[in-house]
Design an enzyme around this catalytic site. Sequence first.
Site, PDB file in Angstrom:
ATOM      1  N   HIS A  83       0.853  -1.132   0.011  1.00  0.00           N
ATOM      2  CA  HIS A  83      -0.082   0.114   0.013  1.00  0.00           C
ATOM      3  C   HIS A  83       0.917   1.278  -0.093  1.00  0.00           C
ATOM      4  CE1 HIS A  83       0.235  -0.327   4.481  1.00  0.00           C
ATOM      5  NE2 HIS A  83       0.146   1.115   4.414  1.00  0.00           N
ATOM      6  N   ASN A 210      -9.354  -4.321   6.758  1.00  0.00           N
ATOM      7  CA  ASN A 210      -8.291  -3.063   7.121  1.00  0.00           C
ATOM      8  C   ASN A 210      -8.655  -3.155   8.669  1.00  0.00           C
ATOM      9  OD1 ASN A 210      -6.441  -1.157   7.050  1.00  0.00           O
ATOM     10  ND2 ASN A 210      -7.942   0.226   6.286  1.00  0.00           N
ATOM     11  N   ASP A 219       1.200  -7.654   2.337  1.00  0.00           N
ATOM     12  CA  ASP A 219       1.475  -6.449   2.081  1.00  0.00           C
ATOM     13  C   ASP A 219       3.111  -5.943   1.838  1.00  0.00           C
ATOM     14  OD1 ASP A 219       1.042  -3.673   1.813  1.00  0.00           O
ATOM     15  OD2 ASP A 219      -0.086  -3.395   3.645  1.00  0.00           O
ATOM     16  N   ASN A 325      -8.874   4.024   3.650  1.00  0.00           N
ATOM     17  CA  ASN A 325      -7.885   3.926   4.948  1.00  0.00           C
ATOM     18  C   ASN A 325      -8.308   5.038   6.008  1.00  0.00           C
ATOM     19  OD1 ASN A 325      -5.518   2.536   6.105  1.00  0.00           O
ATOM     20  ND2 ASN A 325      -4.640   4.553   6.183  1.00  0.00           N
ATOM     21  N   GLY A 648       2.559   5.955   9.356  1.00  0.00           N
ATOM     22  CA  GLY A 648       3.766   6.336   9.115  1.00  0.00           C
ATOM     23  C   GLY A 648       4.704   5.194   9.368  1.00  0.00           C
ATOM     24  N   SER A 650       3.970   2.186   8.670  1.00  0.00           N
ATOM     25  CA  SER A 650       3.764   1.131   7.303  1.00  0.00           C
ATOM     26  C   SER A 650       4.848   0.872   6.786  1.00  0.00           C
ATOM     27  CB  SER A 650       2.570   1.881   6.550  1.00  0.00           C
ATOM     28  OG  SER A 650       1.502   1.806   7.198  1.00  0.00           O
ATOM     29  N   PHE A 666       2.447  -3.367   8.982  1.00  0.00           N
ATOM     30  CA  PHE A 666       1.556  -2.766   7.951  1.00  0.00           C
ATOM     31  C   PHE A 666       0.101  -2.489   8.607  1.00  0.00           C
ATOM     32  CE2 PHE A 666       0.194  -7.273   7.554  1.00  0.00           C
ATOM     33  CZ  PHE A 666      -1.142  -7.071   7.526  1.00  0.00           C
ATOM     34  N   ASP A 667      -0.189  -2.592   9.811  1.00  0.00           N
ATOM     35  CA  ASP A 667      -1.275  -2.207  10.165  1.00  0.00           C
ATOM     36  C   ASP A 667      -1.305  -2.323  11.875  1.00  0.00           C
ATOM     37  OD1 ASP A 667      -4.185  -1.369  10.079  1.00  0.00           O
ATOM     38  OD2 ASP A 667      -4.845  -3.107   8.920  1.00  0.00           O
TER      39      ASP A 667
END
Length: 716
Positions: A83, A210, A219, A325, A648, A650, A666-667
């Site tokens: 992403h 998500n 990802d 997102n 940030g 990510s 990633f999350d």
Amino acid sequence: MSRRPLAVALAMSLAAGAAHADEGMWLPSQLPGLSAQLAAAGFRGDAAALADLDRAPLAAVVSLGGCTASFVSEQGLIVTNHHCAMGAIQYNSTPERNLIRDGFNAATLEDEVSAGPAARVYVTVAFDRITDRILEGARGKTGRAYFDAVEAAEKAAVAECEQDAGHRCSVADMYYGSDFYLIKQLELKDIRLVNAPPVAIGNYGDEIDNFVWPRHVGDYSFYRAYVGRDGKPAAFSKDNVPYRPPAWLTVSTEPVREGDFAMLAGYPGITFRHRTASEFANQIDWLLPNRVSMYDGLIQVVERATAGNPGKEVLYASTVAGYKNTLKRAQGELEGLRRSDAIRVRRGDETGMLAWLAKQPDARSRQAEIAALQAQLDAGEATRERDFLLPFLRPGLLGAAVRLQRRALEHAKPDAERESGYQQRDEAMIEAGLRQLQRRYDPEVEKATLRYALDRYFALPAAQRVPEFDAVFGHDATEAGARVDALYAGTRLGDEATRMAALQLDAAQLAASDDSLLRAAAALQPALLRLDEEAKQRAGELLRLRPAYMQTLIAYRRSQGRAVYPDANSTLRVSFGRVSTLSARDGVDYRALTTVAGIVEKNTGKVPFDAPKPLLEAIERGDFGSTADSELKTQTVDFLTNLDTTGGNSGSPVLDAQGRLIGLNFDSNWEAVSASWMYDPRYKRAIHVDMRYLRWLLAKVYPAPRLLRELRLPAE
């Protein structure tokens, strides 16, 4: 410039650790003081070495200007999230060659494609404390004068730093106006896409999954940084060569287990944990509900305007992904803060702090400044509806017209006096943004989003309406519909060459243009300048007054035996903890790792659970080789830790006890989205791609043997 480790003047009483065992986005220089906590968590290295920006792991960790990434080979190979690379993937996609849908793998260096003219990789090479230099000229001043003095000192420091060609410098405000650091970064400008999985792997589950655990997402994507043949940063050119980084990470081939030590380094965007109780209340009671409403509406508008048109869907794929997102993050943040009873908790903590302050010998002056700070915050709430909406009234092409007008105005001034963002150092990014707009713009879609924002603008109280905006757009939705159509019918800025030519015009020439959007931008300019002046006046006062609150909070925390790390501000930070399970709520317990079985369980064959055929076939074969988990007897996909992260982070590398790469952040889980404001150890978890899944995909599903060789990983 010095490359010595960060020197932090505040909050160095670290013996008792942070407020919670795993809380903390620590400055590298704070890590030596946390050696006992690191060792207790399982770290096997030298804590003092973690503060060294010249060697791995921190020298390998880079910023993408919104995401984090890391070097993973001596040839400038970079790994980050899918992403985070979505803009580059979309930039190189067409309906006929859809890299979003099909993925991408460069078989050779020559096959690697530009990530776009605005793509950047920033390699941090120095942090230097310059607090006295920044505040010297501001002492004794207030409001706009205070703001201007600080800004002038920051610009001077940056200009001096950037005399070293090829570097981008900035000044970071730590502890809300209390401490300032000069950050020097090598700015790499030729960034190329190397490898990306199909979106059905890189974003499996899309918005349904998500911020949700369990996850089953690959990802990841790979970039490569290039430089000129002289080794210096250069714009894209076929003659450029791969950059040789000072350090790179080694990908681990060891298993990942629940309870293992984990550490993450990255560039978290913004946190607000040290804000006042009233700011917490405003966030929960007003801002987040309005953000949810705004982005929910924008998504519906764009999806209706692009439906059934593959070309428009490609153009707005990255935009819609960003909107979704933002929406889901706002929804999760609101729910989480309410679940943690954040208003009551923060208000109680602040009340305790102020009661403690009242007993201190210097209480009176600090109490006065804290009261003045609160008065400024209260005043800002009077125009919060207007201030929230106005940025949405300057979308894509109209926003470009506004930037062109402001740039021309600023260029009539000496460079040091120009507004930040419009100095000579910003020219390349301004031009790149104007060029890149071509790949993310459609007039009908943009008009639809503008009309949607105007509907909300017309509902504002009369006192918050802006005369110049009324003059351009009209006084109600009916009038605005015709005005918007005329604005876009009478512009030529949709043509890239026209936008580039406008860069050569001065303010008077732009204002005299017969182009409808340029004329509208000129009409809006007085209002934007006036509002900017108001904002800087308040910002100056907040910058002057917040240190009293922050220094009181630090002293209060120290009296409790607790350390304080600065709120995140896009500077390099490190967090550490363990691979962890999660008890989300009564009767709901999650394990720490997911496997490919979950991909099959979720698969419906329809977006967003449309696992690609090669992936399903590989899972069915069960040929996982050395990447299989020996305990679970299958291929892992993602894993969970209690690492402290926010936006940030990510793409941030997740490291094991020996500093080897085991995952990509990633999350966050749904229960922890609110952690940008409040850390709740019961729920705060971070979600990562297991590097074993990435290795398996590159070996067995979408073979990339060249990439595996470069990563020095087994081909099987």
